[in-house]
Design an enzyme around this catalytic site. Structure first.
Site, PDB file in Angstrom:
ATOM      1  CE1 TYR A   3      -4.201  -0.517  -0.614  1.00  0.00           C
ATOM      2  CE2 TYR A   3      -3.556  -2.816   0.162  1.00  0.00           C
ATOM      3  CZ  TYR A   3      -4.614  -2.022  -0.345  1.00  0.00           C
ATOM      4  OH  TYR A   3      -5.654  -2.590  -1.022  1.00  0.00           O
ATOM      5  CB  CYS A  23      -5.894   2.994  20.947  1.00  0.00           C
ATOM      6  SG  CYS A  23      -6.129   2.292  19.385  1.00  0.00           S
ATOM      7  CB  SER A  49     -14.053  -4.448 -16.328  1.00  0.00           C
ATOM      8  OG  SER A  49     -13.885  -4.858 -14.902  1.00  0.00           O
ATOM      9  CB  CYS A 102      -3.706   4.152  16.501  1.00  0.00           C
ATOM     10  SG  CYS A 102      -4.929   5.108  16.927  1.00  0.00           S
ATOM     11  CB  ALA A 117     -12.058   8.488 -19.565  1.00  0.00           C
ATOM     12  CG  HIS A 140     -14.317  -0.242  -4.084  1.00  0.00           C
ATOM     13  ND1 HIS A 140     -13.975  -0.855  -5.516  1.00  0.00           N
ATOM     14  CD2 HIS A 140     -15.370  -0.817  -3.589  1.00  0.00           C
ATOM     15  CE1 HIS A 140     -14.876  -1.549  -5.741  1.00  0.00           C
ATOM     16  NE2 HIS A 140     -16.079  -1.536  -4.496  1.00  0.00           N
ATOM     17  CG  ASP A 162      -7.818   7.460  -8.401  1.00  0.00           C
ATOM     18  OD1 ASP A 162      -8.441   8.385  -8.097  1.00  0.00           O
ATOM     19  OD2 ASP A 162      -7.762   6.904  -9.372  1.00  0.00           O
TER      20      ASP A 162
HETATM   21  P1  NAD Z   1     -10.775  -2.926 -14.154  1.00  0.00           P
HETATM   22  O1  NAD Z   1      -9.381  -2.828 -13.986  1.00  0.00           O
HETATM   23  O2  NAD Z   1     -11.355  -4.063 -14.008  1.00  0.00           O
HETATM   24  O3  NAD Z   1     -11.350  -2.284 -15.701  1.00  0.00           O
HETATM   25  C1  NAD Z   1     -11.068  -1.101 -16.141  1.00  0.00           C
HETATM   26  C2  NAD Z   1     -11.573  -0.877 -17.603  1.00  0.00           C
HETATM   27  O4  NAD Z   1     -11.414   0.395 -17.920  1.00  0.00           O
HETATM   28  C3  NAD Z   1     -11.761  -1.750 -18.441  1.00  0.00           C
HETATM   29  O5  NAD Z   1     -12.914  -2.170 -18.980  1.00  0.00           O
HETATM   30  C4  NAD Z   1     -10.890  -1.173 -19.813  1.00  0.00           C
HETATM   31  O6  NAD Z   1     -11.384  -1.537 -20.778  1.00  0.00           O
HETATM   32  C5  NAD Z   1     -11.172   0.173 -19.298  1.00  0.00           C
HETATM   33  N1  NAD Z   1     -10.206   1.223 -19.684  1.00  0.00           N
HETATM   34  C6  NAD Z   1      -8.878   0.949 -20.163  1.00  0.00           C
HETATM   35  N2  NAD Z   1      -8.223   2.136 -20.390  1.00  0.00           N
HETATM   36  C7  NAD Z   1      -9.391   2.999 -20.368  1.00  0.00           C
HETATM   37  C8  NAD Z   1      -9.284   4.498 -20.585  1.00  0.00           C
HETATM   38  N3  NAD Z   1      -8.173   5.210 -21.074  1.00  0.00           N
HETATM   39  N4  NAD Z   1     -10.456   5.158 -20.624  1.00  0.00           N
HETATM   40  C9  NAD Z   1     -11.673   4.573 -20.329  1.00  0.00           C
HETATM   41  N5  NAD Z   1     -11.765   3.228 -19.709  1.00  0.00           N
HETATM   42  C10 NAD Z   1     -10.646   2.411 -19.934  1.00  0.00           C
HETATM   43  O7  NAD Z   1     -11.263  -1.696 -13.110  1.00  0.00           O
HETATM   44  P2  NAD Z   1     -12.530  -1.748 -12.439  1.00  0.00           P
HETATM   45  O8  NAD Z   1     -13.813  -2.136 -12.827  1.00  0.00           O
HETATM   46  O9  NAD Z   1     -12.581  -0.265 -11.746  1.00  0.00           O
HETATM   47  O10 NAD Z   1     -12.401  -2.731 -10.918  1.00  0.00           O
HETATM   48  C11 NAD Z   1     -11.225  -2.901 -10.497  1.00  0.00           C
HETATM   49  C12 NAD Z   1     -11.273  -2.822  -9.045  1.00  0.00           C
HETATM   50  O11 NAD Z   1      -9.924  -2.338  -8.741  1.00  0.00           O
HETATM   51  C13 NAD Z   1     -11.922  -1.523  -8.286  1.00  0.00           C
HETATM   52  O12 NAD Z   1     -12.770  -2.096  -7.376  1.00  0.00           O
HETATM   53  C14 NAD Z   1     -11.168  -0.195  -7.919  1.00  0.00           C
HETATM   54  O13 NAD Z   1     -11.458  -0.200  -6.652  1.00  0.00           O
HETATM   55  C15 NAD Z   1      -9.817  -0.951  -8.003  1.00  0.00           C
HETATM   56  N6  NAD Z   1      -8.773  -0.220  -8.579  1.00  0.00           N
HETATM   57  C16 NAD Z   1      -8.663   1.053  -8.482  1.00  0.00           C
HETATM   58  C17 NAD Z   1      -7.747   1.976  -9.285  1.00  0.00           C
HETATM   59  C18 NAD Z   1      -7.769   3.379  -8.915  1.00  0.00           C
HETATM   60  O14 NAD Z   1      -8.173   3.659  -7.936  1.00  0.00           O
HETATM   61  N7  NAD Z   1      -7.224   4.028  -9.869  1.00  0.00           N
HETATM   62  C19 NAD Z   1      -6.704   1.265  -9.910  1.00  0.00           C
HETATM   63  C20 NAD Z   1      -6.640  -0.044 -10.055  1.00  0.00           C
HETATM   64  C21 NAD Z   1      -7.881  -0.851  -9.427  1.00  0.00           C
END
Ligand code: NAD
Length: 253
Positions: free
Chosen positions: A77, A161, A200, A158, A242, A129, A114
């Site tokens: 982490y 505590c 996804s 902490c 995006a 999350h 993030d």
């Molecule tokens: P995922 O990794 O399962 O899916 C990512 C999705 O993003 C895919 O469908 C992919 O095609 C799409 N993608 C890739 N590049 C892209 C772009 N440039 N623009 C738009 N879409 C794009 O991610 P998820 O569905 O968020 O699930 C994964 C879990 O992992 C979540 O629970 C999350 O908490 C965690 N996670 C978070 C982060 C973060 O905070 N940035 C990073 C990794 C994982």
């Protein structure tokens, strides 16, 4: 006409069509996932450079892993916190934040941990999350924000505590925070339009939220370079990243 022009024309038609359908509506939701932050330099979980390729998440990001070896989990982490701390929001996050200024009843429901939506200026954010830049005590109610980096030695303790601190994120094997989930359900049940961006939709229960929205008559618009298991139920699927799609699409509303 070459393929590029064809694609551009198709996209403009879809954008115009979407605009006509949503311009007079008020309650917007952006359900976002790791894909929206990819172009800020944060790897997704799946895909060639996804985090899962390098680490076993069941050891490093699970509640059982944490209690077995808190130091190891904290090392993972700390690495991710430093990565996230140094990342900035991209035009995808910024265009969602700008959109909220026009349509004030907009919400971001994010699976991302993030904090980039907040950094971009969005106000109505539900972090389903949690947030990797926050910590909380495993025993008392102490919570804190991470400054630049977590101080060694790990795991951090902490200051109230003296028990072990943990990252303020939902680990594998843990349920979502009930209050947070109920709010997300309520917002999804009541929205007019849900944008589903960079997820996804493989992770439950969050992947149920578009179904709630649809059941209540909302328009679903998915933005993703790849179709997902839920693309078929979307009213619109806009193929693309995006950062490319959102500024253009949200800019015309
Ligand atoms: P995922 O990794 O399962 O899916 C990512 C999705 O993003 C895919 O469908 C992919 O095609 C799409 N993608 C890739 N590049 C892209 C772009 N440039 N623009 C738009 N879409 C794009 O991610 P998820 O569905 O968020 O699930 C994964 C879990 O992992 C979540 O629970 C999350 O908490 C965690 N996670 C978070 C982060 C973060 O905070 N940035 C990073 C990794 C994982």
């Amino acid at each position: 006409m070459d393929n590029n022009n064809n694609n551009n024309n198709n996209k403009s038609n879809i954008f115009q069509n979407i605009k006509d359908k949503i311009i007079d509506l008020d309650k917007f939701v952006f359900l976002t996932g790791a894909g929206i932050s990819k172009e800020s330099g944060i790897p997704t979980f799946r895909g060639p450079e996804g985090l899962w390729r390098k680490y076993d998440p069941m050891t490093l990001a699970s509640i059982s892993g944490f209690y077995e070896d808190p130091k190891l989990v904290w090392e993972f982490y700390k690495y991710r916190q430093e990565l996230v701390y140094n990342c900035s929001p991209n035009p995808g996050h910024v265009s969602i934040a700008d959109f909220e200024k026009i349509k004030e009843s907009s919400y971001v429901l994010t699976q991302n941990i993030d904090g980039l939506h907040e950094k971009a200026g969005s106000n109505n954010i539900i972090e389903l999350h949690g947030n990797i830049l926050k910590v909380e005590c495993t025993v008392c109610k102490f919570k804190d924000k991470i400054k630049e980096k977590i101080e060694e030695p790990l795991p951090p303790i902490c200051k109230i505590c003296k028990n072990t601190l943990r990252p303020s994120v939902i680990l594998f094997g843990e349920p979502l925070n009930q209050e947070v989930w109920e709010k997300a359900e309520q917002i999804s049940n009541n929205c007019d339009v849900m944008f589903i961006v960079g997820t996804s939709l493989n992770v439950g229960p969050v992947n149920q939220l578009p179904l709630y929205a649809k059941r209540n008559g909302a328009i679903l618009i998915e933005v993703n370079p790849e179709p997902t298991v839920f693309t078929e139920i979307m009213d619109y699927y806009v193929q693309g990243s995006a950062t490319e799609v959102l500024p253009q699409l949200l800019g015309i509303v």
